[in-house]
Write an enzyme that holds these catalytic residues in place. Structure first.
Site, mmCIF file in Angstrom:
data_model
loop_
_atom_site.group_PDB
_atom_site.id
_atom_site.type_symbol
_atom_site.label_atom_id
_atom_site.label_comp_id
_atom_site.label_asym_id
_atom_site.label_seq_id
_atom_site.Cartn_x
_atom_site.Cartn_y
_atom_site.Cartn_z
ATOM 1 N N CYS A 179 -2.023 -7.011 6.520
ATOM 2 C CA CYS A 179 -1.318 -8.213 6.000
ATOM 3 C C CYS A 179 -0.703 -9.097 6.850
ATOM 4 O O CYS A 179 -0.066 -10.124 6.926
ATOM 5 C CB CYS A 179 -0.844 -8.353 5.134
ATOM 6 N N LYS B 14 -1.234 -10.803 10.327
ATOM 7 C CA LYS B 14 -2.083 -11.925 10.220
ATOM 8 C C LYS B 14 -1.476 -13.067 9.115
ATOM 9 O O LYS B 14 -1.919 -14.654 9.484
ATOM 10 C CB LYS B 14 -3.842 -12.200 8.868
ATOM 11 N N GLU C 252 0.866 -1.076 -0.578
ATOM 12 C CA GLU C 252 -0.029 -0.212 -0.200
ATOM 13 C C GLU C 252 0.519 1.451 -0.057
ATOM 14 O O GLU C 252 1.881 1.310 0.531
ATOM 15 C CB GLU C 252 -1.244 -0.149 0.763
HETATM 16 P P1 NAD Z 1 -10.606 -5.980 2.342
HETATM 17 O O1 NAD Z 1 -11.251 -6.389 3.478
HETATM 18 O O2 NAD Z 1 -9.527 -4.461 0.906
HETATM 19 O O3 NAD Z 1 -11.421 -5.914 0.124
HETATM 20 C C1 NAD Z 1 -11.668 -7.448 0.241
HETATM 21 C C2 NAD Z 1 -13.136 -7.472 -0.333
HETATM 22 O O4 NAD Z 1 -13.902 -8.186 -0.261
HETATM 23 C C3 NAD Z 1 -14.261 -6.104 0.737
HETATM 24 O O5 NAD Z 1 -15.163 -5.338 -0.130
HETATM 25 C C4 NAD Z 1 -15.283 -7.244 1.175
HETATM 26 O O6 NAD Z 1 -16.768 -6.764 1.325
HETATM 27 C C5 NAD Z 1 -15.221 -8.709 -0.410
HETATM 28 N N1 NAD Z 1 -15.643 -9.664 0.015
HETATM 29 C C6 NAD Z 1 -16.253 -10.931 0.783
HETATM 30 N N2 NAD Z 1 -16.184 -11.460 0.940
HETATM 31 C C7 NAD Z 1 -17.148 -11.672 -0.905
HETATM 32 C C8 NAD Z 1 -18.205 -12.159 -2.020
HETATM 33 N N3 NAD Z 1 -18.263 -13.434 -0.937
HETATM 34 N N4 NAD Z 1 -18.592 -11.827 -2.550
HETATM 35 C C9 NAD Z 1 -18.297 -10.441 -3.455
HETATM 36 N N5 NAD Z 1 -16.232 -9.559 -2.007
HETATM 37 C C10 NAD Z 1 -16.404 -9.871 -1.083
HETATM 38 O O7 NAD Z 1 -8.048 -6.922 1.488
HETATM 39 P P2 NAD Z 1 -7.535 -6.059 0.447
HETATM 40 O O8 NAD Z 1 -6.693 -5.922 1.672
HETATM 41 O O9 NAD Z 1 -8.408 -6.056 -0.907
HETATM 42 O O10 NAD Z 1 -6.742 -7.703 0.520
HETATM 43 C C11 NAD Z 1 -7.166 -8.832 -0.126
HETATM 44 C C12 NAD Z 1 -6.845 -10.675 -0.156
HETATM 45 O O11 NAD Z 1 -5.975 -9.379 -1.038
HETATM 46 C C13 NAD Z 1 -6.199 -10.694 1.849
HETATM 47 O O12 NAD Z 1 -6.168 -11.944 1.156
HETATM 48 C C14 NAD Z 1 -5.119 -9.891 1.508
HETATM 49 O O13 NAD Z 1 -3.786 -11.022 2.692
HETATM 50 C C15 NAD Z 1 -4.452 -10.025 -0.220
HETATM 51 N N6 NAD Z 1 -3.419 -8.824 -0.052
HETATM 52 C C16 NAD Z 1 -3.371 -7.790 0.359
HETATM 53 C C17 NAD Z 1 -2.850 -6.506 0.105
HETATM 54 C C18 NAD Z 1 -2.860 -4.808 0.583
HETATM 55 O O14 NAD Z 1 -2.280 -4.310 0.410
HETATM 56 N N7 NAD Z 1 -4.255 -4.738 1.186
HETATM 57 C C19 NAD Z 1 -1.547 -7.108 -0.278
HETATM 58 C C20 NAD Z 1 -0.998 -8.447 -1.121
HETATM 59 C C21 NAD Z 1 -2.592 -9.173 -1.302
HETATM 60 C C1 UGA Z 2 3.154 -5.468 2.322
HETATM 61 C C2 UGA Z 2 4.572 -6.032 1.858
HETATM 62 O O1 UGA Z 2 5.336 -5.177 1.613
HETATM 63 C C3 UGA Z 2 3.480 -6.450 -0.004
HETATM 64 O O2 UGA Z 2 4.435 -6.761 -0.482
HETATM 65 C C4 UGA Z 2 2.987 -7.368 0.057
HETATM 66 O O3 UGA Z 2 2.086 -7.814 -0.712
HETATM 67 C C5 UGA Z 2 1.681 -6.957 1.608
HETATM 68 O O4 UGA Z 2 2.322 -6.882 2.651
HETATM 69 C C6 UGA Z 2 0.051 -7.987 1.839
HETATM 70 O O5 UGA Z 2 0.721 -8.985 1.554
HETATM 71 O O6 UGA Z 2 -0.725 -6.914 2.003
HETATM 72 P P1 UGA Z 2 2.509 -3.574 3.095
HETATM 73 O O7 UGA Z 2 2.110 -4.252 4.366
HETATM 74 O O8 UGA Z 2 1.391 -2.881 2.047
HETATM 75 O O9 UGA Z 2 3.377 -4.623 2.284
HETATM 76 O O10 UGA Z 2 3.554 -2.612 3.256
HETATM 77 P P2 UGA Z 2 5.004 -2.275 3.935
HETATM 78 O O11 UGA Z 2 6.142 -0.999 3.094
HETATM 79 O O12 UGA Z 2 6.077 -3.975 3.422
HETATM 80 O O13 UGA Z 2 4.959 -2.124 5.111
HETATM 81 C C7 UGA Z 2 3.811 -2.620 6.175
HETATM 82 C C8 UGA Z 2 4.969 -2.236 7.825
HETATM 83 O O14 UGA Z 2 5.833 -2.628 8.274
HETATM 84 C C9 UGA Z 2 4.622 -0.728 7.990
HETATM 85 O O15 UGA Z 2 3.707 -0.220 8.404
HETATM 86 C C10 UGA Z 2 6.084 -0.099 7.800
HETATM 87 O O16 UGA Z 2 5.781 1.270 8.145
HETATM 88 C C11 UGA Z 2 6.799 -1.040 8.350
HETATM 89 N N1 UGA Z 2 8.514 -0.975 7.863
HETATM 90 C C12 UGA Z 2 8.358 -1.142 6.690
HETATM 91 C C13 UGA Z 2 9.130 -0.631 8.922
HETATM 92 O O17 UGA Z 2 9.057 -0.810 10.010
HETATM 93 N N2 UGA Z 2 10.122 -0.894 8.149
HETATM 94 C C14 UGA Z 2 10.926 -0.775 7.785
HETATM 95 O O18 UGA Z 2 11.797 -1.074 6.689
HETATM 96 C C15 UGA Z 2 10.170 -1.057 6.368
#
Ligand code: NAD
Ligand code: UGA
Length: 460
Positions: free
Chosen positions: A275, A278, A164
């Site tokens: 993430c 979890k 993010e």
């Molecule tokens: P999120 O909670 O922002 O979005 C998930 C969406 O799915 C929600 O809006 C929810 O209402 C919807 N949903 C749930 N059940 C549903 C259904 N049955 N039909 C239709 N919609 C449904 O979650 P996110 O941050 O986008 O993460 C999604 C997945 O991607 C997770 O497994 C997370 O671990 C992974 N991921 C997240 C990030 C990140 O940066 N947030 C990065 C890489 C991977």
């Molecule tokens: C992380 C991974 O970087 C992504 O590759 C992955 O897709 C994602 O999780 C996911 O699966 O959700 P994100 O959590 O969005 O991405 O952000 P990061 O840049 O990884 O930072 C995670 C946390 O670590 C933040 O709180 C950040 O401030 C902290 N951080 C990061 C530190 O404290 N020190 C660092 O050197 C780097």
């Protein structure tokens, strides 16, 4: 207009929205539709204020929405009309039953598989984009296979690695795209169909393939490795504070070894985000499920250090402010879990605020993008919390500042002006090491960085 491919994404969250916007942007001849059960979210995706703040996202959505990118609530018909379906629903930590507090809650993924099964009228490629425990594809396959030969469902794993705050550049120029599949004729055919999509903008050397279980596991392991680096440097920051070593100097010296690398070695108040915690818990649960207690304990320590780092930060505030915070005003600069996002999920700021309130401090929270989410996170706390976006107004009249998010704007603040507006002695706890500590000390602040000697005007 007739589109070459029709792609659906179930789940319009932080991943579903931006990742599908990028596909639509790079493939104008593909129709990309995103659906969600949360109708407010879909409305927001169709409005001027998107539900997710990501630099560069607005521009891409503006260019594609209504042309080849669509956000809709009609899940049933979209499943019927699309042949390629990404599943990007949430996979939070389970809060009930077996594995509570550790395992991934797979109910949303399972519901999605059942929806696909129920509404499909043709064969489909179903792609896991959510982060899932290894072997989840087997459950997906088994549910979808109950179509009993009417249609074929090929399940692929294509985990998302974007972070993010940098999602759009990560999606546009990924380090790699990983696609896992069954190594059968049908599996390989589905794999190559997905490769075709990414090949529109990702160099072929960066699109890697593997068996489906390696792909599922690699995602968990990638996050575990990244989080482990943060915990490693944070653990050493505690030692630096005892020995007058400086964590930034140590990180630079260590990170310049090309075998180690310099990224993800920034000491902080600890990692947040939806993430890291979890996914590591999920990994620990998998290890214990397979009887690998020692492996699980190793990874669990990454989370323990993260909690320790937040506790240490809080203890430092209390100790240095004469062991009482009652009635004192503390300004929190930054509530998001990192810069350039409004996301506050698992943000250390939640923990720190709760602890400050428990000490009867008055907390003023400032953040350029995360105040709405902060108010939701702290909904149970009605008294002693204020939300003020302008940092100068937020800090005026405070006893202390705690910098919790690495927003660039905090680097550029006029600390002389800020100091003049505060109650003295003024304290600055820099949980991100982003401001000029010596300069702030010279202005008059008592400065407490992470992993560096404190700069205090008090004689010991
Ligand atoms: P999120 O909670 O922002 O979005 C998930 C969406 O799915 C929600 O809006 C929810 O209402 C919807 N949903 C749930 N059940 C549903 C259904 N049955 N039909 C239709 N919609 C449904 O979650 P996110 O941050 O986008 O993460 C999604 C997945 O991607 C997770 O497994 C997370 O671990 C992974 N991921 C997240 C990030 C990140 O940066 N947030 C990065 C890489 C991977
Ligand atoms: C992380 C991974 O970087 C992504 O590759 C992955 O897709 C994602 O999780 C996911 O699966 O959700 P994100 O959590 O969005 O991405 O952000 P990061 O840049 O990884 O930072 C995670 C946390 O670590 C933040 O709180 C950040 O401030 C902290 N951080 C990061 C530190 O404290 N020190 C660092 O050197 C780097």
């Amino acid at each position: 207009m007739k589109f070459k491919k029709n792609i659906l994404c179930i789940g319009a969250g932080y991943v579903g929205g931006p990742s599908m916007a990028m596909i639509a942007y790079k493939c104008p001849d593909y129709r990309v539709t995103v659906v969600d059960v949360n109708s407010d979210r879909i409305d927001a995706w169709n409005s001027a204020e998107l539900p997710v703040y990501e630099p560069g996202l607005d521009k891409i959505v503006k260019k594609t929405r209504g042309k080849n990118l669509f956000f809709t609530k009609d899940i049933e018909n979209q499943i019927k009309e699309n042949d390629i379906i990404f599943v990007s629903v949430n996979t939070p930590t389970k809060t009930y039953g077996v594995g509570a507090g550790m395992a991934a809650d797979l109910q949303f993924v399972e519901k999605t598989a059942r929806q696909i099964l129920k509404h499909s009228r043709s064969s489909k490629i179903v792609i896991e984009k959510s982060t899932l425990p290894v072997k989840t594809a087997l459950a997906m396959e088994r549910i979808l296979a109950s179509a009993k030969g009417k249609f074929n469902f090929e399940v692929l794993s294509n985990p998302e690695f974007m972070a993010e705050g940098t999602a759009m550049t990560d999606l546009e120029k990924p380090d790699r795209v990983l696609i896992g599949s069954r190594e059968t004729d049908r599996g390989l055919k589905a794999r190559s169909e997905l490769i075709d999509i990414y090949a529109r903008w990702v160099p072929s050397g960066k699109i890697i393939t593997s068996n489906i279980w390696s792909s599922e596991l690699s995602k968990l392991v990638a996050n575990a490795f990244l989080a482990q680096r943060v915990s490693s440097i944070n653990s050493i920051s505690a030692l630096c504070e005892k020995t007058d070593a400086d964590i930034s100097e140590v990180a630079r010296a260590v990170g310049m070894d090309s075998r180690v690398g310099s990224k993800f070695l920034k000491a902080s108040i600890g990692f947040g985000g939806s993430c890291f915690k979890k996914d590591i818990l999920n990994l620990v649960y998998l290890c214990s499920y397979y009887g690998l207690q020692e492996v699980g304990a190793y990874w669990e320590s990454v989370i323990k250090i993260n909690e320790y780092q937040q506790e240490r930060f809080m203890a430092n505030i209390l100790k240095n402010m004469f062991s009482t915070l009652a009635g004192k005003k503390i300004c929190i600069l930054g509530f998001a879990f990192k810069a350039d996002t409004g996301d506050t999920r698992e943000s250390p700021a939640i923990y720190i605020t709760r602890k400050l309130i428990a000490e009867h401090a008055e907390v003023i929270i400032s953040d350029p993008k995360a105040l709405k989410n902060a108010a939701i996170d702290l909904a149970g706390i009605k008294e002693n919390v204020k939300y003020i976006e302008d940092p100068y107004r937020a800090i005026a009249g405070c006893h202390a500042i705690a910098i919790l998010t690495d927003w660039d704007l905090y680097r550029k603040l006029d600390f002389q002006k800020i100091y003049n507006s505060m109650i003295k002695p003024a304290f600055l706890f820099d949980g991100r090491n982003i401001v000029d500590h010596r300069k702030c000390f010279a202005i008059g602040f008592n400065v407490y960085p992470i992993g560096k000697p404190a700069l205090s005007h008090f004689k010991t």
